[in-house]
Design a protein around this motif. Structure first.
Motif, PDB file in Angstrom:
ATOM      1  N   MET A   1      18.161  54.521  41.870  1.00  0.00           N
ATOM      2  CA  MET A   1      19.317  54.346  40.829  1.00  0.00           C
ATOM      3  C   MET A   1      18.678  54.444  39.232  1.00  0.00           C
ATOM      4  O   MET A   1      17.934  53.839  39.053  1.00  0.00           O
ATOM      5  N   LYS A   2      19.438  55.598  39.019  1.00  0.00           N
ATOM      6  CA  LYS A   2      18.978  55.755  37.252  1.00  0.00           C
ATOM      7  C   LYS A   2      19.783  54.910  36.505  1.00  0.00           C
ATOM      8  O   LYS A   2      21.093  54.510  36.665  1.00  0.00           O
ATOM      9  N   TYR A   3      19.274  54.353  35.306  1.00  0.00           N
ATOM     10  CA  TYR A   3      19.942  53.610  34.555  1.00  0.00           C
ATOM     11  C   TYR A   3      19.503  53.530  33.070  1.00  0.00           C
ATOM     12  O   TYR A   3      18.331  54.105  32.832  1.00  0.00           O
ATOM     13  N   SER A   4      20.276  53.111  32.035  1.00  0.00           N
ATOM     14  CA  SER A   4      19.704  52.942  30.812  1.00  0.00           C
ATOM     15  C   SER A   4      19.645  51.484  30.489  1.00  0.00           C
ATOM     16  O   SER A   4      20.291  50.489  31.465  1.00  0.00           O
ATOM     17  N   ALA A   5      18.640  51.273  29.391  1.00  0.00           N
ATOM     18  CA  ALA A   5      18.496  49.887  29.095  1.00  0.00           C
ATOM     19  C   ALA A   5      18.768  49.822  27.773  1.00  0.00           C
ATOM     20  O   ALA A   5      18.621  50.570  26.822  1.00  0.00           O
ATOM     21  N   LEU A 114      17.109  43.598  40.851  1.00  0.00           N
ATOM     22  CA  LEU A 114      18.460  43.868  40.117  1.00  0.00           C
ATOM     23  C   LEU A 114      18.963  45.434  40.333  1.00  0.00           C
ATOM     24  O   LEU A 114      20.089  45.603  40.299  1.00  0.00           O
ATOM     25  N   LYS A 115      18.002  46.172  40.407  1.00  0.00           N
ATOM     26  CA  LYS A 115      18.357  47.467  40.794  1.00  0.00           C
ATOM     27  C   LYS A 115      19.160  47.721  42.032  1.00  0.00           C
ATOM     28  O   LYS A 115      19.942  48.576  42.409  1.00  0.00           O
ATOM     29  N   LYS A 116      18.477  46.861  43.062  1.00  0.00           N
ATOM     30  CA  LYS A 116      19.039  46.948  44.425  1.00  0.00           C
ATOM     31  C   LYS A 116      20.551  46.479  44.363  1.00  0.00           C
ATOM     32  O   LYS A 116      21.166  47.050  45.185  1.00  0.00           O
ATOM     33  N   ALA A 117      20.673  45.523  43.833  1.00  0.00           N
ATOM     34  CA  ALA A 117      22.057  44.642  43.804  1.00  0.00           C
ATOM     35  C   ALA A 117      23.086  45.784  43.219  1.00  0.00           C
ATOM     36  O   ALA A 117      24.107  45.818  43.792  1.00  0.00           O
ATOM     37  N   MET A 118      22.664  46.535  42.169  1.00  0.00           N
ATOM     38  CA  MET A 118      23.198  47.426  41.419  1.00  0.00           C
ATOM     39  C   MET A 118      23.937  48.828  42.301  1.00  0.00           C
ATOM     40  O   MET A 118      24.608  49.503  41.957  1.00  0.00           O
TER      41      MET A 118
END
Length: 215
Positions: A1-5, A114-118
């Protein structure tokens, strides 16, 4: 999962009593608090962008002089809520993690949970059980004692679908609603927030005692 912080680092650090923003305090490993905070996102290949909400001049002076391409700078606002909003406007990914710049000990295990949950949720945050009994107090007297097994302490990062948290933020400004943390916007506007196991090591540097413990 790709994300911005989005890393919020625009505070003045008044309670720390340093005379400068606490995120630029130097830890025992030679890095500033902010450099250590940014490190886990900089090293994570799933993080495509790190938006640092800060004073750009101070950032370049104390942290990254050459600004790696992964970093975007955004200006701070009059409140944390305004600072987060400024950061959100620069986000490019569909998922965003909002993190305190003064919380330098985020573990990779917490980030992975957290990434897994999202992967299935629109919102999630790290929490740890409260160690102390929590009282509701008014005018110096206890009104109510909360059941400790139902109380948890919120941490960051807090993760959201970018489009939804932006919509919630815009609504909050229109209503004049001041949030205590970002997940409270999700709660207010009817979205569920998944609780993810955090860590007591992921504490926020707020007082001189916290900094002494960190160093």
């Amino acid at each position: 999962m790709k994300y911005s912080a989005v890393v919020v680092a625009a505070g003045s650090g008044t309670r720390m009593g340093l005379g400068y923003n606490k995120v630029y305090a130097v830890l025992d490993d030679g890095r500033t608090v902010l450099e250590r905070t940014l490190g886990i996102f900089m090293d994570d290949p799933d993080c495509v962008q790190v938006v640092v909400v800060c004073d750009a001049g101070e950032f370049r002076k104390h942290v990254f002089h050459d600004q790696p391409g992964k970093i975007t700078l955004a200006s701070g606002g009059a409140t944390r809520q305004e600072s987060v909003a400024n950061g959100l406007m620069a986000v490019v990914a569909d998922t965003v993690m909002i993190h305190d710049g003064a919380r330098p000990y985020l573990g990779a295990d917490c980030l992975e949970r957290l990434k897994k949950a999202m992967e299935t949720e629109d919102g999630a945050l790290l929490c740890v059980p409260c160690k102390d009994t929590v009282k509701h107090v008014e005018d110096g007297y206890v009104i109510e004692t909360y059941e400790r097994n139902t109380i948890m302490a919120a941490q960051t990062p807090q993760a959201f679908a970018t489009k939804i948290i932006l919509e919630c933020m815009i609504k909050s400004f229109a209503e004049g609603y001041a949030c205590t943390d970002d997940s409270s916007l999700f709660e207010r506007y009817g979205y569920k927030v998944k609780v993810v196991e955090g860590s007591y090591a992921n504490f926020k540097l707020t007082t001189p005692e916290d900094l002494a413990k960190a160093a």
